[in-house]
Design a protein around this motif. Structure first.
Motif, short mmCIF file in Angstrom:
data_model
loop_
_atom_site.label_atom_id
_atom_site.label_comp_id
_atom_site.label_asym_id
_atom_site.label_seq_id
_atom_site.Cartn_x
_atom_site.Cartn_y
_atom_site.Cartn_z
N ILE A 254 0.84 -1.20 0.00
CA ILE A 254 0.00 0.00 0.00
C ILE A 254 0.87 1.25 0.00
O ILE A 254 0.59 2.22 -0.71
N ARG A 255 1.95 1.22 0.77
CA ARG A 255 2.84 2.39 0.82
C ARG A 255 3.47 2.68 -0.52
O ARG A 255 3.75 3.83 -0.86
N ARG A 256 3.71 1.65 -1.33
CA ARG A 256 4.29 1.86 -2.65
C ARG A 256 3.28 2.48 -3.62
O ARG A 256 3.66 3.18 -4.55
N TYR A 257 2.01 2.18 -3.42
CA TYR A 257 0.98 2.72 -4.30
C TYR A 257 0.77 4.21 -4.08
O TYR A 257 0.45 4.95 -5.03
N LEU A 258 0.92 4.68 -2.85
CA LEU A 258 0.44 6.01 -2.49
C LEU A 258 1.19 7.17 -3.14
O LEU A 258 0.54 8.14 -3.56
N PRO A 259 2.53 7.19 -3.25
CA PRO A 259 3.19 8.36 -3.83
C PRO A 259 2.71 8.72 -5.23
O PRO A 259 2.35 9.88 -5.48
N PRO A 260 2.68 7.80 -6.21
CA PRO A 260 2.18 8.18 -7.53
C PRO A 260 0.70 8.53 -7.52
O PRO A 260 0.25 9.39 -8.29
N VAL A 261 -0.07 7.88 -6.66
CA VAL A 261 -1.50 8.18 -6.57
C VAL A 261 -1.71 9.60 -6.05
O VAL A 261 -2.51 10.36 -6.58
N ARG A 262 -0.97 9.95 -5.01
CA ARG A 262 -1.08 11.31 -4.46
C ARG A 262 -0.64 12.35 -5.50
O ARG A 262 -1.24 13.42 -5.63
N ALA A 263 0.44 12.02 -6.23
CA ALA A 263 0.92 12.95 -7.26
C ALA A 263 -0.14 13.15 -8.34
O ALA A 263 -0.32 14.28 -8.83
N PHE A 264 -0.83 12.09 -8.73
CA PHE A 264 -1.87 12.23 -9.75
C PHE A 264 -3.05 13.05 -9.24
O PHE A 264 -3.54 13.94 -9.94
N LEU A 265 -3.48 12.77 -8.03
CA LEU A 265 -4.63 13.51 -7.48
C LEU A 265 -4.32 14.99 -7.32
O LEU A 265 -5.23 15.83 -7.40
N SER A 266 -3.04 15.32 -7.10
CA SER A 266 -2.68 16.73 -6.96
C SER A 266 -2.82 17.49 -8.27
O SER A 266 -2.87 18.73 -8.27
N THR A 267 -2.90 16.77 -9.40
CA THR A 267 -3.07 17.43 -10.70
C THR A 267 -4.54 17.64 -11.06
O THR A 267 -4.83 18.32 -12.03
N VAL A 268 -5.44 17.04 -10.29
CA VAL A 268 -6.87 17.17 -10.57
C VAL A 268 -7.34 18.53 -10.05
O VAL A 268 -7.12 18.86 -8.88
N PRO A 269 -7.97 19.34 -10.89
CA PRO A 269 -8.40 20.68 -10.45
C PRO A 269 -9.49 20.59 -9.38
O PRO A 269 -10.35 19.71 -9.42
N PRO A 270 -9.46 21.52 -8.40
CA PRO A 270 -10.50 21.53 -7.35
C PRO A 270 -11.79 22.13 -7.90
O PRO A 270 -11.76 22.87 -8.91
N PRO A 271 -12.91 21.83 -7.25
CA PRO A 271 -13.05 20.85 -6.16
C PRO A 271 -12.82 19.44 -6.67
O PRO A 271 -13.12 19.13 -7.83
N LEU A 272 -12.29 18.60 -5.81
CA LEU A 272 -11.83 17.28 -6.24
C LEU A 272 -12.96 16.45 -6.83
O LEU A 272 -12.75 15.79 -7.87
#
Length: 404
Positions: free
Chosen positions: A132-150
């Motif tokens: 799970i810890r390996r999945y999170l960094p790229p997932v967080r990076a992708f979500l940070s590119t999604v314009p708000p509101p999420l």
């Protein structure tokens, strides 16, 4: 030489009731008598300081500890950092005397979504925490590119945006990291589709990283290199006995680093000569315990592993506080072994490849090798077919125009 007795340090004040327990615990964790004495003296100082201010143990927050250390620095030069108080706080928290430090909570839109996603991976997909810890960094990076509101940004998400994120991210990563990125991204997009946050299954839009896994032969070691790796351990010391036992398990049974780190003392069935192995996905297997592996483990248990440790894990760290060896520790141990033996540095997985290659050379069929390595898929074992050049030569066709 006279050795001070840490149990004779006088502790008065709110922590006096717990001083004996703290002293016993730190000695079991492998601290020397000198370090234990210094820790007990720190405990005595903290207890007097708390008593002068009318503080109870439950009031030991990070802020209170910081105030104590700030005052301690005026008259003391040793053990004046938060790290110095950690062994004491760990003992008090384990006894329930001091509350656990609050875990920072990310209540942002991305943080709330990631919390639900982690639970999905753990409960629905059955992934281990390390995965799970390996999945999170790229997932967080992708979500940070999604314009708000999420929520609206995810609802408007298109395949082109997913492709662009992967193409740009892959240029900054190695092939291995790029594969981890797309694996995590596909997992996230499946989760978003299942939970109704996106209306289309965009996981299929994630580009595939070029996979040349079968392009090269799996790395292996010669018998001489394995012997050099093992003989480099100083078995006259507890650390050397531990290193020899770990390397023997890797070299003879082909376990993964995480599987070696997870071995419990109770996993060894000495009467039956069997070792229980906890593999990927929480699966458990039983492997025969070769005589040399059993001898190495017994030598470590009898003469290398410190007695009185509370954990049931087999392999422990060398320095106090004694903790179970982590998978990263197993990999670091292999790297140090390479340096001692004068060998080029290689990963712990190279020993797993060596076991498979030796079994194939001895005539073992691929299905049996897959059982020994506990592969879920036969495709994982197929890579070793290329090592058997004698059998492959029978399949080779003559070069056009060549003479017989």
């Amino acid at each position: 030489m006279y050795e001070r007795d840490p149990s004779r340090v006088v502790v008065v004040g709110p922590l006096a009731l717990y001083a004996a327990s703290v002293c016993t615990t730190v000695l079991r964790q492998g601290y020397t008598h000198k370090s234990a004495c210094e820790l007990m003296q720190l405990t005595a100082h903290l207890s007097r300081w708390m008593g002068a201010r009318g503080l109870e143990p439950a009031a030991l927050t990070d802020q209170v500890i910081g105030e104590f250390l700030a005052e301690r620095r005026h008259n003391y030069h040793k053990r004046t950092t938060p790290r110095a108080v950690m062994p004491l706080l760990a003992c008090l928290r384990a006894s329930g005397v001091v509350p656990e430090a609050p875990v920072p909570v990310d209540d942002s839109e991305v943080g709330v979504l990631l919390t639900e996603y982690r639970q999905y991976l753990r409960d629905e997909r059955g992934l281990a925490e390390v995965s799970i810890r390996r999945y999170l960094p790229p997932v967080r990076a992708f979500l940070s590119t999604v314009p708000p509101p999420l929520a609206q940004g995810l609802a408007d998400l298109r395949a082109e945006e997913v492709v662009r994120f992967v193409m740009e991210g892959a240029q900054r990563r190695s092939t291995a990291d790029a594969k981890k990125m797309v694996t995590g991204l596909r997992s996230l997009l499946r989760f978003l589709f299942v939970t109704g946050r996106i209306s289309r299954p965009l996981a299929d839009a994630v580009p595939t990283v070029a996979n040349r896994k079968l392009a090269a032969l799996p790395g292996r070691l010669t018998a001489g290199e394995v012997n050099s790796l093992l003989s480099g351990c100083d078995r006259s010391t507890p650390a050397g006995r531990r290193d020899f036992a770990i390397l023997t398990v890797l070299a003879r049974l082909g376990l993964r680093a995480c599987e070696v780190a997870a071995i419990e003392i109770s996993d060894i069935d000495w009467r039956s000569g069997v070792l229980a192995v906890r593999g990927k996905g929480g699966l458990a297997d039983r492997l025969p315990l070769p005589a040399d592996v059993g001898e190495a483990l017994a030598d470590y248990l009898l003469h290398g592993r410190p007695p009185g440790c509370s954990t049931g894990r087999l392999f422990l760290t060398e320095r106090a506080p004694r903790r179970p060896v982590a998978p990263s520790g197993v990999r670091a141990l292999v790297a140090r072994g390479c340096k001692r033996a004068g060998l080029p540095r290689f990963a712990a997985h190279r020993l797993r490849h060596t076991v498979a290659s030796d079994l194939l050379a001895a005539g073992a069929p691929l299905p049996e090798i897959g059982q020994v390595l506990r592969h879920r898929s036969q495709l994982s074992t197929a890579i070793y077919a290329k090592v058997d050049r004698v059998r492959l030569r029978e399949l080779a066709r003559p070069w056009p125009g060549a003479t017989a």
